[in-house]
Write a protein that holds these residues in place. Structure first.
Motif, mmCIF file in Angstrom:
data_model
loop_
_atom_site.group_PDB
_atom_site.id
_atom_site.type_symbol
_atom_site.label_atom_id
_atom_site.label_comp_id
_atom_site.label_asym_id
_atom_site.label_seq_id
_atom_site.Cartn_x
_atom_site.Cartn_y
_atom_site.Cartn_z
ATOM 1 N N ARG A 1 0.957 -1.212 -0.124
ATOM 2 C CA ARG A 1 -0.113 0.184 -0.035
ATOM 3 C C ARG A 1 0.982 1.203 -0.205
ATOM 4 O O ARG A 1 2.028 1.093 0.453
ATOM 5 N N TYR A 2 0.313 2.337 -0.607
ATOM 6 C CA TYR A 2 0.689 3.663 -0.506
ATOM 7 C C TYR A 2 2.081 3.744 -1.413
ATOM 8 O O TYR A 2 2.112 4.718 -2.025
ATOM 9 N N SER A 3 2.945 3.090 -1.356
ATOM 10 C CA SER A 3 4.269 3.131 -2.216
ATOM 11 C C SER A 3 4.755 1.809 -2.396
ATOM 12 O O SER A 3 4.439 0.730 -1.742
ATOM 13 N N LEU A 4 5.682 1.612 -3.476
ATOM 14 C CA LEU A 4 6.386 0.449 -3.868
ATOM 15 C C LEU A 4 7.710 0.552 -3.177
ATOM 16 O O LEU A 4 8.705 0.362 -4.022
ATOM 17 N N THR A 5 8.073 0.336 -1.974
ATOM 18 C CA THR A 5 9.109 0.629 -1.149
ATOM 19 C C THR A 5 9.444 -0.745 -0.456
ATOM 20 O O THR A 5 8.519 -1.442 -0.293
ATOM 21 N N GLU A 6 10.638 -0.691 0.159
ATOM 22 C CA GLU A 6 10.972 -1.836 1.111
ATOM 23 C C GLU A 6 9.856 -1.865 2.326
ATOM 24 O O GLU A 6 9.567 -2.638 2.652
ATOM 25 N N ALA A 7 9.641 -0.555 2.792
ATOM 26 C CA ALA A 7 8.746 -0.565 3.848
ATOM 27 C C ALA A 7 7.288 -0.875 3.546
ATOM 28 O O ALA A 7 6.542 -1.703 4.331
ATOM 29 N N ALA A 8 6.692 -0.703 2.197
ATOM 30 C CA ALA A 8 5.521 -1.315 1.913
ATOM 31 C C ALA A 8 5.460 -2.912 1.774
ATOM 32 O O ALA A 8 4.489 -3.588 2.468
ATOM 33 N N GLY A 9 6.801 -3.410 1.420
ATOM 34 C CA GLY A 9 6.696 -5.007 1.324
ATOM 35 C C GLY A 9 6.912 -5.184 2.863
ATOM 36 O O GLY A 9 6.286 -6.310 3.439
ATOM 37 N N TYR A 10 7.634 -4.588 3.708
ATOM 38 C CA TYR A 10 7.619 -5.275 5.021
ATOM 39 C C TYR A 10 6.402 -5.155 5.695
ATOM 40 O O TYR A 10 5.981 -6.051 6.444
ATOM 41 N N ALA A 11 5.477 -4.102 5.422
ATOM 42 C CA ALA A 11 4.191 -3.909 6.177
ATOM 43 C C ALA A 11 3.237 -5.316 5.598
ATOM 44 O O ALA A 11 2.511 -5.612 6.249
ATOM 45 N N ALA A 12 3.404 -5.420 4.244
ATOM 46 C CA ALA A 12 2.485 -6.483 3.781
ATOM 47 C C ALA A 12 2.899 -7.670 4.229
ATOM 48 O O ALA A 12 2.227 -8.563 4.574
ATOM 49 N N ALA A 13 4.081 -7.907 4.377
ATOM 50 C CA ALA A 13 4.520 -9.115 4.984
ATOM 51 C C ALA A 13 4.159 -9.468 6.430
ATOM 52 O O ALA A 13 3.756 -10.416 6.799
ATOM 53 N N ARG B 1 -1.009 -13.518 10.719
ATOM 54 C CA ARG B 1 -2.288 -14.368 10.500
ATOM 55 C C ARG B 1 -1.869 -15.639 11.344
ATOM 56 O O ARG B 1 -1.094 -16.126 11.420
ATOM 57 N N PRO B 2 -3.008 -16.313 11.651
ATOM 58 C CA PRO B 2 -3.182 -17.613 12.361
ATOM 59 C C PRO B 2 -2.534 -18.980 11.475
ATOM 60 O O PRO B 2 -1.871 -19.609 11.900
ATOM 61 N N ASP B 3 -3.016 -18.492 10.234
ATOM 62 C CA ASP B 3 -2.287 -19.553 9.146
ATOM 63 C C ASP B 3 -1.056 -18.771 8.426
ATOM 64 O O ASP B 3 -1.393 -19.039 6.933
ATOM 65 N N ARG B 4 -0.509 -18.560 9.004
ATOM 66 C CA ARG B 4 0.535 -17.676 8.283
ATOM 67 C C ARG B 4 1.357 -18.376 7.395
ATOM 68 O O ARG B 4 1.513 -19.743 7.516
ATOM 69 N N PRO B 5 1.733 -17.665 6.177
ATOM 70 C CA PRO B 5 2.518 -18.523 5.228
ATOM 71 C C PRO B 5 3.963 -18.906 5.510
ATOM 72 O O PRO B 5 4.375 -18.379 6.471
ATOM 73 N N ASP B 6 4.235 -19.921 4.955
ATOM 74 C CA ASP B 6 5.816 -20.398 5.086
ATOM 75 C C ASP B 6 6.707 -19.837 4.011
ATOM 76 O O ASP B 6 7.998 -20.200 4.056
ATOM 77 N N ALA B 7 6.051 -19.274 2.977
ATOM 78 C CA ALA B 7 6.774 -18.731 1.884
ATOM 79 C C ALA B 7 6.170 -17.540 1.520
ATOM 80 O O ALA B 7 4.753 -17.450 1.385
ATOM 81 N N ILE B 8 6.925 -16.339 0.953
ATOM 82 C CA ILE B 8 6.000 -15.560 0.375
ATOM 83 C C ILE B 8 6.840 -14.860 -0.829
ATOM 84 O O ILE B 8 7.860 -14.838 -0.895
ATOM 85 N N TYR B 9 5.935 -14.662 -2.042
ATOM 86 C CA TYR B 9 6.408 -14.185 -3.270
ATOM 87 C C TYR B 9 6.310 -12.505 -3.456
ATOM 88 O O TYR B 9 4.838 -12.475 -3.349
ATOM 89 N N ALA B 10 7.031 -11.934 -3.595
ATOM 90 C CA ALA B 10 6.696 -10.450 -4.008
ATOM 91 C C ALA B 10 6.968 -10.192 -5.671
ATOM 92 O O ALA B 10 7.831 -10.960 -6.227
ATOM 93 N N THR B 11 5.839 -9.572 -6.100
ATOM 94 C CA THR B 11 6.240 -9.217 -7.429
ATOM 95 C C THR B 11 7.202 -8.069 -7.907
ATOM 96 O O THR B 11 7.324 -8.086 -9.077
ATOM 97 N N LEU B 12 7.626 -7.299 -6.977
ATOM 98 C CA LEU B 12 8.923 -6.437 -7.470
ATOM 99 C C LEU B 12 9.962 -6.577 -6.412
ATOM 100 O O LEU B 12 9.702 -6.834 -5.344
#
Length: 89
Positions: free
Chosen positions: A51-63, A69-80
Motif C-alpha cells: 500500500r501507499y508506495s512500492l518501497t521496502e517499507a511497503a513490502g515489510y508492512a504487507a509481509a 495471521r493464524p494460518d501464516r505463510p511459510d513462503a512469500i513471493y513478492a512481485t517487485l
C-alpha cells in the motif's frame, strides 16, 4: 507459476503473494496466475497488497500483515524487487 512451484519444491506449502496494486497489466497477470495456481491445488490464496508506495517499507508492512495471521505463510513471493527486500527484512 514456475516460481511458486519452486517454492513448493523448497518445502513451501502455504505460499503468499505480496503484489503491487493491480494497476499495471503484469500485476493483474501475476494475481490471476497466483489465484489459478492456488485453485488448481485447492489452496486458499493469501494476498497482501503493498500500500501507499512500492518501497521496502511497503513490502515489510504487507509481509507483517501476512505473518500475523493464524494460518501464516511459510513462503512469500513478492512481485517487485523493492517489495521483496522489505519482505526479507
Amino acid at each position: 507459476q514456475r516460481m511458486l512451484d519452486h517454492l513448493v519444491r523448497a518445502d513451501g506449502s502455504r505460499i503468499a503473494l505480496v503484489p503491487a496494486p493491480p494497476v499495471h497489466s503484469y500485476i493483474v497477470d501475476a494475481l490471476e496466475a497466483y489465484e489459478a495456481w492456488c485453485d488448481r491445488r485447492g489452496l486458499p490464496p493469501m494476498i497482501s497488497f503493498a500500500r501507499y508506495s512500492l518501497t521496502e517499507a511497503a513490502g515489510y508492512a504487507a509481509a507483517s500483515e501476512l505473518l500475523s495471521r493464524p494460518d501464516r505463510p511459510d513462503a512469500i513471493y513478492a512481485t517487485l524487487d523493492r517489495l521483496a527486500l522489505g519482505v526479507a527484512d
